[in-house]
Write an enzyme that holds these catalytic residues in place. Structure first.
Site, PDB file in Angstrom:
ATOM      1  N   CYS A 104       0.285  -7.503   0.714  1.00  0.00           N
ATOM      2  CA  CYS A 104      -1.005  -7.389   0.024  1.00  0.00           C
ATOM      3  C   CYS A 104      -1.295  -5.907  -0.171  1.00  0.00           C
ATOM      4  O   CYS A 104      -0.378  -5.086  -0.105  1.00  0.00           O
ATOM      5  CB  CYS A 104      -2.121  -8.123   0.771  1.00  0.00           C
ATOM      6  SG  CYS A 104      -2.596  -7.418   2.365  1.00  0.00           S
ATOM      7  N   ASN A 109      -2.722  -4.432   3.986  1.00  0.00           N
ATOM      8  CA  ASN A 109      -2.065  -5.050   5.140  1.00  0.00           C
ATOM      9  C   ASN A 109      -3.006  -5.215   6.336  1.00  0.00           C
ATOM     10  O   ASN A 109      -2.612  -5.067   7.479  1.00  0.00           O
ATOM     11  CB  ASN A 109      -0.810  -4.265   5.531  1.00  0.00           C
ATOM     12  CG  ASN A 109       0.084  -4.999   6.517  1.00  0.00           C
ATOM     13  OD1 ASN A 109       0.581  -4.405   7.466  1.00  0.00           O
ATOM     14  ND2 ASN A 109       0.306  -6.283   6.326  1.00  0.00           N
ATOM     15  N   CYS A 160      -5.704  -7.868   5.839  1.00  0.00           N
ATOM     16  CA  CYS A 160      -6.361  -9.164   5.620  1.00  0.00           C
ATOM     17  C   CYS A 160      -5.350 -10.252   5.275  1.00  0.00           C
ATOM     18  O   CYS A 160      -4.883 -10.983   6.142  1.00  0.00           O
ATOM     19  CB  CYS A 160      -7.400  -9.084   4.495  1.00  0.00           C
ATOM     20  SG  CYS A 160      -8.800  -8.004   4.800  1.00  0.00           S
ATOM     21  N   ARG A 161      -5.004 -10.342   4.001  1.00  0.00           N
ATOM     22  CA  ARG A 161      -4.211 -11.476   3.502  1.00  0.00           C
ATOM     23  C   ARG A 161      -2.791 -11.538   4.045  1.00  0.00           C
ATOM     24  O   ARG A 161      -2.366 -12.590   4.538  1.00  0.00           O
ATOM     25  CB  ARG A 161      -4.169 -11.444   1.973  1.00  0.00           C
ATOM     26  CG  ARG A 161      -5.521 -11.636   1.349  1.00  0.00           C
ATOM     27  CD  ARG A 161      -5.492 -11.364  -0.127  1.00  0.00           C
ATOM     28  NE  ARG A 161      -5.294  -9.928  -0.360  1.00  0.00           N
ATOM     29  CZ  ARG A 161      -5.044  -9.390  -1.535  1.00  0.00           C
ATOM     30  NH1 ARG A 161      -4.940 -10.158  -2.601  1.00  0.00           N
ATOM     31  NH2 ARG A 161      -4.903  -8.086  -1.668  1.00  0.00           N
ATOM     32  N   SER A 162      -2.041 -10.456   3.930  1.00  0.00           N
ATOM     33  CA  SER A 162      -0.629 -10.539   4.338  1.00  0.00           C
ATOM     34  C   SER A 162      -0.457 -10.735   5.844  1.00  0.00           C
ATOM     35  O   SER A 162       0.396 -11.520   6.255  1.00  0.00           O
ATOM     36  CB  SER A 162       0.185  -9.353   3.821  1.00  0.00           C
ATOM     37  OG  SER A 162      -0.319  -8.125   4.262  1.00  0.00           O
ATOM     38  N   ASP A 206      -8.458 -11.203  -2.701  1.00  0.00           N
ATOM     39  CA  ASP A 206      -8.747 -10.278  -1.609  1.00  0.00           C
ATOM     40  C   ASP A 206     -10.164 -10.530  -1.090  1.00  0.00           C
ATOM     41  O   ASP A 206     -11.135 -10.320  -1.813  1.00  0.00           O
ATOM     42  CB  ASP A 206      -8.621  -8.840  -2.104  1.00  0.00           C
ATOM     43  CG  ASP A 206      -8.636  -7.818  -0.979  1.00  0.00           C
ATOM     44  OD1 ASP A 206      -9.000  -8.180   0.156  1.00  0.00           O
ATOM     45  OD2 ASP A 206      -8.277  -6.661  -1.252  1.00  0.00           O
TER      46      ASP A 206
END
Length: 175
Positions: A19, A22, A24-26, A138
């Site tokens: 993401c 690095n 939150c999402r990934s 995001d």
């Protein structure tokens, strides 16, 4: 089959989730994917990591809202942010972008180092309940609720990816 052949048939299949920062999402996707792989008996056959295309959060913990969302749903939260290294294209079997902007950045980066573009995909392309070009949005600038929505998307994509990895790798590589 949607996942590429392993680079090293005798070694673990290596997946990197990417993401922007690095935090939150990934890292959420990495923890969820690892958990799904473990339940499927593939934890020993697949290595999972994550990174960001940007460098401003390098060394940081996971966003507290992301970590809280994962903990509430029974996932681990250990994480230190890092930036995607172009050399990793040669080491990873599959690089998965969370959104189109990061996909485009990774595609340009892959092209600059002569990496195989077929090893780069959108993470949600593995979710069976959505369009293959769908993104994981995001949640960073929104409220805590956005992290729950993102987790649902991640769980769906992780389930589809684990199914494809199981089909590609077979049970002989599972520990």
């Amino acid at each position: 089959m949607s996942v590429p052949e392993p680079r090293d048939p005798a070694g673990p299949y290596r997946v990197c989730l990417v993401c922007l920062g690095n935090i939150c999402r990934s890292p959420m996707a990495a923890q969820v994917l690892w958990s799904h792989l473990e339940r499927a008996g593939l934890a020993g056959a697949v290595e999972v990591d994550s990174a960001g295309t940007g460098d401003w959060h390098v060394g940081s913990d996971m966003d507290p809202r992301a970590a809280s969302t994962l903990r509430i749903h029974g996932y681990f939260t250990d994480h230190a942010a890092r930036r995607f290294d172009p050399a990793w294209f040669a080491e990873r079997d599959l690089v998965l972008a969370m959104d189109r902007d990061n996909y485009d950045d990774l595609r340009r980066l892959a092209s600059s180092v002569g990496a195989d573009p077929d090893r780069l995909r959108m993470f949600r392309s593995f979710a069976t309940d959505t369009d293959p070009a769908s993104e994981v949005p995001d949640p960073y600038y929104g409220g805590k609720d956005g992290f729950g929505t993102v987790l649902t998307m991640i769980e769906s994509a992780a389930a589809g990816l684990v199914g494809e990895l199981a089909a590609r790798l077979g049970t002989q590589r599972a520990d």
